[in-house]
Design an enzyme around this catalytic site. Structure first.
Site, PDB file in Angstrom:
ATOM      1  N   HIS A  33      34.674  50.752  59.449  1.00 50.01           N
ATOM      2  CA  HIS A  33      34.634  52.082  58.845  1.00 50.01           C
ATOM      3  C   HIS A  33      33.319  52.769  59.226  1.00 50.01           C
ATOM      4  CE1 HIS A  33      37.368  49.672  56.417  1.00 50.01           C
ATOM      5  NE2 HIS A  33      37.936  50.789  55.994  1.00 50.01           N
ATOM      6  N   HIS A 267      37.555  57.398  58.844  1.00 46.25           N
ATOM      7  CA  HIS A 267      37.368  56.538  57.669  1.00 46.25           C
ATOM      8  C   HIS A 267      37.454  55.055  58.025  1.00 46.25           C
ATOM      9  CE1 HIS A 267      37.659  55.108  53.518  1.00 46.25           C
ATOM     10  NE2 HIS A 267      38.621  54.319  53.958  1.00 46.25           N
ATOM     11  N   GLU A 414      39.055  46.830  28.916  1.00 48.40           N
ATOM     12  CA  GLU A 414      39.085  45.492  29.520  1.00 48.40           C
ATOM     13  C   GLU A 414      38.704  45.522  30.998  1.00 48.40           C
ATOM     14  OE1 GLU A 414      42.061  45.416  26.114  1.00 48.40           O
ATOM     15  OE2 GLU A 414      41.635  46.766  27.805  1.00 48.40           O
ATOM     16  N   HIS A 476      52.767  41.436  23.485  1.00 48.68           N
ATOM     17  CA  HIS A 476      51.515  40.731  23.227  1.00 48.68           C
ATOM     18  C   HIS A 476      51.637  39.221  23.446  1.00 48.68           C
ATOM     19  CE1 HIS A 476      50.174  44.521  21.748  1.00 48.68           C
ATOM     20  NE2 HIS A 476      49.084  44.050  21.171  1.00 48.68           N
TER      21      HIS A 476
END
Length: 668
Positions: A33, A267, A414, A476
């Site tokens: 890159h 890129h 999280e 859950h």
């Protein structure tokens, strides 16, 4: 301290050197890159040449400034800087970019290349790791700095790209950093407006400055190729100590390339020989491939010599500080060396000896003793501390301006929690942990994978580990998570069966400094396992051991982990009444058990004896031990909302049901 200022003409020559080192390396590798290094070279050199504090001869110096290339695909930018500023990264390594055995892999790798602070490439992770490092810096400063000397006064810098800011983890981490007012952070956003598919406005029209302003950051906008603006912005960011800072630097990807500048084509692909020649002409670069002008060498060498003088002054101050502050010096040694007492196992086991309970609660009790013994241990939860039992009692919470405590609050983030925990681990000085429900490990899995790749001592406490969560229902109730996480190389996953195994799991986590540990813990209460008189704690640390023995050769071996061990023990009693001798082997750490010498595994699992594995989840990870003919008793479908005892009956997890399945298996 006043920074030496490298003149603009010399800074431009140095930036162009970085550009062409990147261009030449990518071209030689025919892979990489080049666009980002070419566009970000001006900002990067201004930072390294005038502000960044480091010593290439002591790359792990505790008070160095940290530099994170969050946009890791632009790795040649970092490799060029490390080479020019005297790190042990010879020019031949740059010429060997992305090749087998080189120190210059496609994305920067911590522990592989000297001077690389963090493994980056998965976008947004480095951004969030830096927040962890900045928190660690504030916490370390609070513990060690005194009126006469500050051993810790460094800054965390990062260079991020559009991709970093589009990933959601960066927003989570930025919000936390702003809340904590981390004024020891300075980030440069390389705003070149280009992604792989084209211009960023294909999918992005966000007010980035407004976002960071809303998060409580100090925000500046500059021309990322204007040396005067860059210098002024970094100086202003350094001076802003009450908020994290971001410098939005508008740049041109592939700066100077007549045919590739401002295009997505620069890129992730080499420029090509013709375009490189045109770029050399356009920028007036008359040097051969990989040639570094002597003037550039001299500028970088002089800067390093200046920094070494500051380093020596710090060392003198630190020696005097140690002599004047023996208690703090002792704490410094304990924390930076992450010392573990020789009595750790015995002391942790004593906390829960003979006690039943949910392993999450037993873990919480063990954590208190571990924290008392190991000052480096810090951590927190993604807003689930009461449920995960993960607070260090008696210690304050870490908040803005208050960093003496050991309890971190990540909020319902999280993703960021995992990366911030890794940042704390990368920093040194701390053994960090983060906690949430096992089903939400999906949200921090990329960070867990990177912690394993970097071999970090990150600890993840995952509770509510199976369908026995009960009434909360299938959203859950983790089913595939344990099996899936076990597939990550270098990760230590431990699912303890009772208090003793929980204590030893913590011991294993605290002594395992070559990779992350996952503690998989129950919501529901478990009984104490009745072990043979011959049991020793070293047995459990081998990952698997006999908890119910037989007289002579067993008819079947049943392996189990966590909450299924006591059920297997009860099933063995039922089988015994039917004349079937079942050996029960508890396997809290399947990976460690599989890593034991073959002789030990053969002793636990005799050849020719039928094998059964029993675990509340999917069974793929047991395949090696079971072979083609073994039986797995588990669950391969989602759970349901009901009390845990009802679910056990419905899903076939009671002792009579397990005994029935084993008996039927043996009759085949």
């Amino acid at each position: 301290m006043q920074q030496a200022v490298i003149p603009a003409d010399k800074a431009r020559l140095c930036a162009d050197t970085i550009r062409f080192l990147a261009v030449d390396a990518v071209e030689k590798a025919n892979s990489g890159h080049p666009g980002l290094p070419m566009g970000a070279a001006d900002c990067a050199f201004a930072l390294w040449g005038n502000f960044l504090s480091f010593n290439p001869e002591d790359p792990r110096w505790p008070n160095r400034d940290r530099f994170i290339l969050s946009a890791g695909h632009g790795s040649m930018l970092l490799y060029s800087l490390l080479h020019l500023f005297g790190y042990d990264l010879p020019l031949d390594e740059l010429k060997n970019f992305r090749q087998w055995g080189s120190k210059t892999p496609g994305h920067p790798e911590f522990g592989h290349t000297v001077g690389v602070e963090v493994t980056t490439g998965p976008l947004g992770q480095g951004f969030a790791n830096g927040v962890g490092m900045a928190i660690a810096g504030r916490m370390a400063a609070e513990r060690f700095n005194t009126a006469d000397f500050s051993p810790i006064d460094h800054t965390v810098y990062a260079l991020a790209g559009d991709g970093d800011l589009q990933e959601g983890i960066s927003y989570e981490a930025a919000a936390l950093a702003g809340h904590l007012k981390l004024g020891n952070m300075v980030y440069i956003y390389d705003d070149n407006g280009i992604t792989i598919e084209g211009k960023t406005n294909l999918a992005w029209s966000e007010d980035v400055a407004g976002r960071f302003d809303a998060c409580g950051w100090h925000v500046q906008k500059i021309d990322g190729h204007d040396y005067v603006q860059i210098m002024a912005a970094i100086a202003a960011a350094k001076a802003e100590t009450g908020r994290p800072s971001i410098i939005i630097a508008t740049t041109h990807i592939a700066f100077g390339s007549p045919g590739k500048q401002d295009s997505s084509g620069a890129h992730g692909s080499p420029l090509g020989k013709d375009e490189i020649a045109a770029t050399r002409t356009n920028l007036g670069w008359q040097y051969a491939p990989f040639e570094v002008p002597e003037e550039v060498r001299a500028v970088c060498r002089d800067r390093v010599e200046e920094l070494k003088g500051r380093y020596k002054a710090w060392q003198r101050g630190f020696s005097a500080w140690q002599a004047s502050n023996p208690e703090k010096a002792k704490l410094w040694d304990e924390m930076w060396n992450k010392k573990i007492p020789a009595t750790l196992a015995d002391e942790l086991v004593a906390v829960v000896a003979g006690k039943d309970g949910a392993t999450r609660a037993l873990s919480g009790a063990v954590l208190q003793k571990a924290a008392a013994l190991i000052p480096a241990l810090v951590g927190g939860s993604a807003d689930l501390t009461p449920s995960t039992n993960s607070d260090i009692k008696g210690s304050p919470s870490v908040q803005a301006g208050e960093f003496a405590g050991r309890n971190l609050h990540f909020g319902i983030r999280e993703h960021a929690m995992g990366a911030v925990v890794n940042g704390l681990g990368l920093y040194g000085c701390f053994i960090p942990y983060g906690a949430t429900f096992l089903v939400f490990s999906d949200y921090c899995r990329p960070s867990i994978r990177l912690s394993a790749l970097m071999k970090l001592q990150s600890i993840f406490i995952f509770t509510h580990d199976s369908f026995f969560v009960g009434e909360d229902g299938p959203t859950h109730q983790p089913i595939e998570h344990v099996a899936s996480l076990r597939m990550i190389p270098g990760l230590q996953l431990i699912r303890p069966a009772d208090g003793l195994e929980t204590a030893l799991a913590w011991q294993a986590a605290l002594q395992h400094n070559n990779g992350p540990t996952l503690l998989i813990l129950t919501r529901q209460k478990l009984p104490v396992i009745d072990r043979p008189a011959t049991f020793g704690t070293a047995d459990a640390l081998k990952g698997g051991y006999v908890v119910t023995a037989t007289t002579g050769r067993p008819d079947v071996v049943i392996m189990a982990s966590g909450s299924e061990v006591h059920v297997a023990v009860d099933a063995a009693k039922i089988l015994a009444a039917q004349g079937v001798a079942a050996r029960i082997v508890s396997v809290p750490n399947l990976g460690e058990f599989q890593a034991q010498p073959a002789a030990y595994r053969d002793e636990m699992l005799p050849a020719g004896v039928p094998r059964v594995a029993f675990e509340a989840g999917r069974g793929e990870s047991w395949g090696t031990l079971l072979g083609c003919d073994g039986l797995f008793i588990g669950i391969d479908h989602f759970g349901a909302s009901a009390p845990d005892k009802v679910l056990a009956e419905q899903f076939g997890f009671t002792a009579p049901q397990v005994a029935e399945k084993v008996a039927a298996y043996l009759k085949k």
